[in-house]
Design a protein around this motif. Structure first.
Motif, short mmCIF file in Angstrom:
data_model
loop_
_atom_site.label_atom_id
_atom_site.label_comp_id
_atom_site.label_asym_id
_atom_site.label_seq_id
_atom_site.Cartn_x
_atom_site.Cartn_y
_atom_site.Cartn_z
N GLU A 37 0.70 -1.20 0.03
CA GLU A 37 0.17 -0.03 0.01
C GLU A 37 0.98 1.10 0.00
O GLU A 37 1.92 1.13 0.39
CB GLU A 37 -0.87 -0.09 1.32
CG GLU A 37 -2.08 -0.65 1.16
CD GLU A 37 -1.99 -2.37 0.73
OE1 GLU A 37 -2.45 -3.04 -0.06
OE2 GLU A 37 -1.03 -2.75 1.60
N GLU A 42 -1.32 1.59 6.22
CA GLU A 42 -2.52 1.04 5.28
C GLU A 42 -2.25 -0.45 5.42
O GLU A 42 -3.32 -1.13 5.20
CB GLU A 42 -2.55 1.57 3.93
CG GLU A 42 -2.93 3.19 3.81
CD GLU A 42 -2.70 3.81 2.64
OE1 GLU A 42 -4.12 4.55 2.21
OE2 GLU A 42 -1.84 3.69 1.97
N THR A 43 -1.18 -0.87 5.16
CA THR A 43 -0.78 -2.25 5.14
C THR A 43 -1.30 -2.92 6.37
O THR A 43 -1.67 -4.02 6.55
CB THR A 43 0.83 -2.69 4.74
OG1 THR A 43 1.01 -2.26 3.42
CG2 THR A 43 1.04 -3.96 4.91
N LYS A 46 -4.64 -3.63 6.76
CA LYS A 46 -5.17 -5.01 6.37
C LYS A 46 -4.93 -5.95 7.10
O LYS A 46 -5.59 -7.03 6.95
CB LYS A 46 -4.37 -4.96 4.97
CG LYS A 46 -5.00 -3.95 3.72
CD LYS A 46 -4.03 -4.35 2.58
CE LYS A 46 -4.56 -5.64 1.80
NZ LYS A 46 -4.04 -5.88 0.43
#
Length: 319
Positions: A37, A42-43, A46
């Motif tokens: 990402e 953002e990773t 997830k």
């Protein structure tokens, strides 16, 4: 891979916690998710749905645990640190580099910022921690991974001398852009470092007197001045530093960066990087046709910024 049977395989530290006058690190399980990402957070978001990360408790360790455990895992070699002034193509650069299966691309990991800005550690302990965290973030999780590249937060240019002392042989990249374009981008959506008092002003070397003398918009210009000054100061007294200008085109930036670091990419890997430049930096499903800015002029005095920008351009030409 030798890491695969290690109990910490795919586990990384993500947060520094202070509780009851003691310091701990929170850990999260990545599973088979890569850092793909635009931003590290953002990773991590997830990964939150994984069973290991959905428990009603956090997985934590002591500081010394983290340091000791980092010695047991095989990590990918750190190949470069990327500094930037924000809104200057750094996300596009990191997304381009992330397309290569050989790269581990860490983009603005908050845990690195937490440690760099912390006053809770003695300097020698902080130095060990920085290296340990980077090693854990860069653990070799897939057989093809060879290169670790870290993009730092914009204000970490003021920690560049310290980071150079930790990594004396690593290439450092300084990415910048025309100051008016940077500030017009912040006019559309203001980054937190451009808003007075959201981050401590002493991070940038800004005094209360300077804040009081500047308008809200002019504060962002002052921060950008400090970034440019930091770039110039670091570049002029250090070796193995490359200056990159967004306004020369992102393909030129990627070409110059990849040719400077100690990596021999195949033609196929480079083509994947160049193809990614055709898409929006924060949305790879959308084509990128350039930035659009408001037509009205910024109410900012650019005199000092223009002088610093010209000096950066001159250094770029002299390389």
């Amino acid at each position: 891979m030798e890491n695969i049977n290690h109990p910490l395989f795919n586990w990384i530290p993500v947060n520094l916690i202070k509780k009851d006058n003691a310091l701990y690190f929170e850990w999260i399980y990545l599973g088979d998710i890569k850092y793909a990402e635009p931003f590290f957070d953002e990773t991590i978001a997830k990964c939150k749905s994984h069973d290991y990360n959905s428990k009603p408790f956090k997985v934590i360790s002591t500081v010394d645990n983290l340091i000791d455990w980092s010695k047991d895992l095989i990590s990918v070699e750190l190949k470069a640190l990327v500094f930037h002034v924000s809104r200057c193509g750094s996300t596009m650069l990191s997304q381009s580099l992330a397309t290569s299966s050989e790269n581990i691309m860490i983009s603005e990991a908050p845990i690195i910022d937490q440690i760099l800005r912390s006053d809770l550690f003695a300097l020698d302990k902080k130095s060990i921690l920085i290296k340990s965290v980077i090693k854990l973030l860069g653990q070799k999780r897939f057989s093809e991974q060879k290169n670790l590249i870290i993009k730092l937060d914009a204000w970490h240019i003021f920690k560049a001398d310290y980071l150079r002392s930790l990594f004396p042989e690593i290439p450092f990249a300084l990415l910048y852009r025309n100051p008016e374009e940077v500030l017009k981008s912040h006019q559309k959506l203001m980054g937190m470092h451009m808003v007075p008092n959201l981050l401590p002003s002493d991070i940038f070397g800004i005094s209360n007197k300077e804040i009081n003398e500047r308008s809200y918009q002019q504060y962002g210009a002052l921060v950008l001045e400090k970034y440019f000054e930091g770039f110039l100061d670091f570049y002029e007294k250090n070796q193995n530093v490359i200056i990159l200008n967004y306004n020369n085109g992102m393909k030129a930036v990627v070409e110059k960066f990849t040719s400077h670091i100690n990596v021999d990419y195949s033609t196929d890997e480079l083509e994947k990087m160049y193809d990614r430049l055709k898409k929006h930096s924060k949305n790879e499903t959308a084509a990128f046709f350039g930035d659009s800015f408001k037509e009205e002029p910024l109410q900012i005095d650019f005199e000092r910024l223009d002088i610093l920008h010209l000096k950066l351009n001159n250094n770029l030409v002299q390389v």
